[in-house]
Motif scaffolding. Structure first.
Motif, PDB file in Angstrom:
ATOM      1  N   LYS A  36       7.396  -3.949  -5.185  1.00 26.76           N
ATOM      2  CA  LYS A  36       7.005  -5.200  -5.853  1.00 26.76           C
ATOM      3  C   LYS A  36       6.458  -4.987  -7.259  1.00 26.76           C
ATOM      4  CE  LYS A  36       2.250  -5.305  -4.026  1.00 26.76           C
ATOM      5  NZ  LYS A  36       1.235  -6.046  -3.272  1.00 26.76           N
ATOM      6  N   TRP A  42       0.867   3.717  -8.125  1.00 28.46           N
ATOM      7  CA  TRP A  42       1.025   3.854  -6.661  1.00 28.46           C
ATOM      8  C   TRP A  42       2.505   3.819  -6.275  1.00 28.46           C
ATOM      9  CZ3 TRP A  42      -1.704   4.702  -2.150  1.00 28.46           C
ATOM     10  CH2 TRP A  42      -1.034   4.375  -0.965  1.00 28.46           C
ATOM     11  N   ASP A 115       3.460  -0.620   3.059  1.00 31.08           N
ATOM     12  CA  ASP A 115       2.264  -1.225   2.427  1.00 31.08           C
ATOM     13  C   ASP A 115       2.005  -2.685   2.790  1.00 31.08           C
ATOM     14  OD1 ASP A 115       1.984   1.241   1.180  1.00 31.08           O
ATOM     15  OD2 ASP A 115       3.062   0.596  -0.600  1.00 31.08           O
ATOM     16  N   ASP A 116       2.942  -3.583   2.520  1.00 28.36           N
ATOM     17  CA  ASP A 116       2.730  -5.000   2.820  1.00 28.36           C
ATOM     18  C   ASP A 116       3.739  -5.421   3.883  1.00 28.36           C
ATOM     19  OD1 ASP A 116       0.803  -4.992   0.833  1.00 28.36           O
ATOM     20  OD2 ASP A 116       2.132  -5.820  -0.694  1.00 28.36           O
ATOM     21  N   ARG A 177      -8.581  -5.862   3.786  1.00 30.13           N
ATOM     22  CA  ARG A 177      -9.376  -4.860   3.066  1.00 30.13           C
ATOM     23  C   ARG A 177     -10.685  -5.441   2.554  1.00 30.13           C
ATOM     24  NH1 ARG A 177      -4.549  -2.144  -0.608  1.00 30.13           N
ATOM     25  NH2 ARG A 177      -3.013  -2.021   1.078  1.00 30.13           N
ATOM     26  N   ASN A 231      -7.303  -3.281  -4.278  1.00 28.42           N
ATOM     27  CA  ASN A 231      -6.851  -1.994  -4.823  1.00 28.42           C
ATOM     28  C   ASN A 231      -7.634  -1.635  -6.078  1.00 28.42           C
ATOM     29  OD1 ASN A 231      -5.733  -3.607  -6.816  1.00 28.42           O
ATOM     30  ND2 ASN A 231      -3.624  -3.364  -6.122  1.00 28.42           N
ATOM     31  N   ASN A 258      -6.583   3.208  -3.256  1.00 27.95           N
ATOM     32  CA  ASN A 258      -5.259   3.750  -3.619  1.00 27.95           C
ATOM     33  C   ASN A 258      -5.358   5.233  -3.959  1.00 27.95           C
ATOM     34  OD1 ASN A 258      -3.677   1.520  -3.165  1.00 27.95           O
ATOM     35  ND2 ASN A 258      -3.233   1.067  -5.300  1.00 27.95           N
TER      36      ASN A 258
END
Ligand code: FCA
Length: 329
Positions: A36, A42, A115-116, A177, A231, A258
């Protein structure tokens, strides 16, 4: 000899049948890796790690950007026309999950999220798509604990400290998070009423900066601030906003998540900033592992498990190079 036989409709049909019904020959595997935010350290590292694994194991990895739904769908079309058998994706919006799955299914491509995690129409995770990501709540708790420990080390009275919580409640990855961090802070004696939200539009530094600036001006009565977000890019946006407002590094404790190039650059600055630390997670491992899982799925038919959760280590100005090396970053 088979090499010299022109493919007839029959042999074509047969080989198609073989491809579809069983595992892929190992030497012609091609996968996509769609992210994305292709400019973020990252994701650059994740894609690089996947490519590296492909070179080691003999498959190719096509790195693509998917910054919105349209770009993702054309990336999938593009992969299909190149003969890719599947892709790993960190989607720009988790609600695109069903559309992405549809497109992949139409082409007979395998999909893994990193990740997502995709959400289905009812807002629940799409269990049929294997996922690898951080254990969001736990890593968030580690953030909260690290902040509380540093507040104590600086001798701050928890009653008079404010928190800038940069939020993104549309994204479950983000909410888990920041919720984890909030919970750990409250347990350490932080005052709930002193936590102020800065909702960001996006998961990057500039949207965090824009969200954070008004919060400092509105609550100018606090001398000590802690900053957290989903993040480190976002925490850095908050730290930049605190500097612009006129707070000095010893008045601010920002802890991110991260452990990527953005944090390394910050820790390499001559003087410390309000960015105290970050929970480092191995983007190298995320990239390699998801690529490897997809490769195994394509070549052997073994589907990876539904959800794999990874953990983090606190990285600060003091230990960042060591942690970076330990995590293979
Ligand atoms: C999300 C965040 C990224 C990174 C990743 C693991 O996608 O936006 O910064 O933390 O999870």
């Amino acid at each position: 000899m088979i090499r010299f036989v022109k493919p007839s409709l029959l042999t074509l049909g047969l080989s198609l049948g073989v491809c579809m019904g069983s595992a892929q020959a190992q030497d012609d595997v091609k996968i996509g890796f769609i992210v994305k935010k292709p400019e973020q350290a990252w994701f650059i590292n994740e894609q690089k790690a996947a490519t590296q694994l492909g070179e080691e194991k003999g498959f190719s990895v096509v790195r693509l950007a998917g910054e919105d739904g349209q770009q993702v769908l054309s990336a999938i079309d593009n992969l299909h026309s190149q003969g890719a058998q599947g892709f790993v994706i960190c989607p720009p919006d988790v609600r695109l999950g069903p559309a992405i799955v549809n497109r992949a299914e139409r082409y007979g491509m395998k999909v893994i999220t990193v990740d997502d995690r995709f959400l289905g129409p009812g807002g629940e995770p799409i269990e049929s798509v294997p996922h690898l990501g951080m254990s969001g709540y736990k890593i968030g708790q580690q953030v909260g604990k690290a902040i509380a420990a540093e507040m104590k080390a600086r001798g701050w009275d928890p009653k008079s400290v404010a928190a800038l919580r940069i939020t993104n409640y549309e994204l479950p990855t983000a909410k888990e998070r920041t919720d984890g961090a909030t919970q750990a802070l409250l347990e350490s004696g932080f005052v709930k009423a002193n936590i102020f939200d800065a909702p960001q539009q996006n998961t990057d530094t500039s949207s965090a900066f824009a969200a954070a600036s008004p919060v400092f001006s509105k609550h100018g009565n606090f001398d000590h601030w802690v900053i957290y977000a989903l993040n480190e890019e976002s925490v850095l946006g908050g730290v930049r906003a605190s500097e612009q407002y006129g707070l000095s590094p010893d008045q601010v404790i920002g802890v991110g998540i991260n452990g990527s190039g953005a944090a390394f650059a910050e820790f390499s600055r001559k003087n410390p900033t309000g960015f105290y630390g970050t929970m480092a997670v191995s983007s190298t491992m995320h990239g390699r592992q998801t690529a490897d899982n997809l490769y195994t799925w394509i070549t052997t038919g073994d589907k990876p498990k539904a959800n794999t959760e990874t953990t983090g280590t606190l990285m600060t100005r003091e230990n960042w190079q060591e942690v970076r090396d330990d995590l293979g970053l």
